[in-house]
Structure formats: C-alpha cells, structure tokens
Design a protein around this motif. Structure first.
Motif, PDB file in Angstrom:
ATOM      1  N   THR A  11      11.112  32.513  35.387  1.00 19.86           N
ATOM      2  CA  THR A  11       9.991  32.688  34.459  1.00 19.86           C
ATOM      3  C   THR A  11      10.076  34.071  33.819  1.00 19.86           C
ATOM      4  N   GLY A  12       9.559  34.161  32.601  1.00 20.29           N
ATOM      5  CA  GLY A  12       9.714  35.413  31.861  1.00 20.29           C
ATOM      6  C   GLY A  12      11.178  35.705  31.607  1.00 20.29           C
ATOM      7  N   ARG A  19      15.553  38.341  31.594  1.00 21.60           N
ATOM      8  CA  ARG A  19      16.782  37.980  30.879  1.00 21.60           C
ATOM      9  C   ARG A  19      18.010  38.443  31.657  1.00 21.60           C
ATOM     10  N   ASP A  36       9.718  30.825  29.318  1.00 21.81           N
ATOM     11  CA  ASP A  36       9.035  31.957  28.691  1.00 21.81           C
ATOM     12  C   ASP A  36       8.018  31.425  27.682  1.00 21.81           C
ATOM     13  N   ALA A  81       7.602  36.315  35.370  1.00 18.03           N
ATOM     14  CA  ALA A  81       6.689  36.495  34.241  1.00 18.03           C
ATOM     15  C   ALA A  81       5.475  37.327  34.641  1.00 18.03           C
TER      16      ALA A  81
END
Length: 239
Positions: A11-12, A19, A36, A81
């Motif tokens: 997530t994120g 990334r 994301d 995230a």
C-alpha cells in the motif's frame, strides 16, 4: 532471488518508501501489486499499479478477490500507506485527527483483516506494518500520527499471535523508519533538517532503499523465525 514466486501487496506503493519497496520486491522476483490512491506506472511488468482507497472496505474486498483470482495467492502484505495532518494538540481539529486515524490505523486494520485470513488458509505469509520513529518516541505536533504509528506496532505484535494460530506460519512485524530522503523531505529547509541530522548517530537522513532493504528481509524466508518484532531503521535517531 529471495522472493521468487511470491505475490506481494504494497500500500502507498506509487511513491517514496512504498515505491522503493515495490521495486525492490520486483527485483527479487516477486509479483507486486502497488496499491495507491493515485495511478502508478512502473518500468517493469513485475509491478502492477492498482488504485484503491484503503478506508473503503468494499473496495478492499473486491481487490483481494480479484488478486487471488489472478495470482492464486497473496504471500506478502506491506502496510505502508499513510498521511500526516500535523498540529499542536490545542490546535488539532477533529477532522485532522479522524483523517489520520482512518488512513494510518484503520486502513492498516482493513487490509490485514482482508488478507490475513487468506494467509492463514494457505498456511504462510508475511505482514509488515510501516511504523515510524514518531510512534516509538512521540513528537511535538503529531499526536494523531504518533498514535497511529504506535498502534500499527501494537497491531503487528497482536497479529503475530492471532495469525499463527492453528499452525499457520504467518509472520507479522513492523519497521519504524527515521527521517528519510523522500521527495516530501526534499522541500524541508536545512535549518529544520540539520537538528535532526545532529540527533542521528550516523549523522544523516536515511534513503528509501535502506528502508526497503529492511522490509525485504522481513518479507523473505531469511527472517523465517522473526515475528512480533519492531525493527527500528533510523540511523540511531532519538527525538
């Protein structure tokens, strides 16, 4: 390759630390779904971007169903995230509090509740929550953020007990980064960052790859006897 044949959800995953984690996993052989709120493109077919709001439980259920149907299994979940809405407590609004709690804490809960039982069914898996040095030591103006990051550490320790029941080798850990050179941090003036560097034993900020390396260890079979642990990756920072 350390993650060959694994399927990972990050997530994120479109930017910053997320990334770096997604790209590191892909280099190590994993098929990665980078979740994301924004569209994400990558230079490798090993990573698929997926637009998802982790506060939307119905959307998460659909995502998990589609992912398992496409890949057969989910082996790794990285709950990365997160957002900030900083203010001193006497100036922090209820909306600022609720927004951070909903994304950083409840969103992590939502993802683990949807994917953890699947891991129990297949008998193995690794969940890594991205916490923060702020969750370990607190920080002025970040009551909401500190609460969430301390919370994800506690949840990882709890899930390590819950998801390992019935003989399932599902491991749950957390990683607590210090201050890291992401794009967001590049906009912060040196007069703010210099005191942080001075409080850090290694005298510098971290790099996203250094956090990704720690997450890779916990995601891989190299950490097969590590669970319920919080790994601080902060260069020796003490707030």
């Amino acid at each position: 390759m350390r993650l060959e044949g694994k399927v990972a959800v990050v997530t994120g995953g479109a930017q910053g630390i997320g990334r770096a984690i997604s790209e590191t996993f892909a280099k190590e052989g994993a098929k990665v779904i980078a979740v994301d709120m924004q569209e994400a493109t990558f230079d490798t077919e090993m990573i698929k971007g997926y637009k998802l709001n982790i506060t939307d439980r119905d959307a998460i259920a659909k995502f998990v169903e589609e992912t398992v149907a496409s890949y057969g299994h989910i082996d790794i979940l990285v709950n990365n995230a997160g957002i900030t809405r900083d203010a001193l407590i006497n100036k922090m609004t209820e909306d600022m509090w609720d927004m951070v709690i909903n994304v950083n804490l409840k969103g992590v809960f939502n993802m683990a509740q949807a994917i953890g039982p699947h891991m129990m069914e297949i008998g193995k898996g690794s969940i890594i929550n991205i916490a923060s040095v702020v969750g370990e030591f607190g920080n002025v103006g970040q009551s909401n953020y500190a609460a969430t990051k301390a919370g994800v550490i506690g949840m990882a320790k709890t899930w390590a007990k819950e998801f390992a029941r019935k003989g399932a080798a599902v491991r749950c850990n957390s990683v607590a980064p210090g201050y890291v050179n992401t794009d967001m941090m590049k906009t912060v003036p040196d007069k703010v960052l210099d005191p942080i560097r001075q409080k850090t034993m290694l005298g510098r900020l971290g790099e996203p790859q250094e956090i990704a390396n720690a997450v890779l260890f916990l995601a891989s079979d190299e950490s097969s006897f590590v669970t319920g642990h919080n790994l601080s990756v902060n260069g020796g920072l003490r707030l």
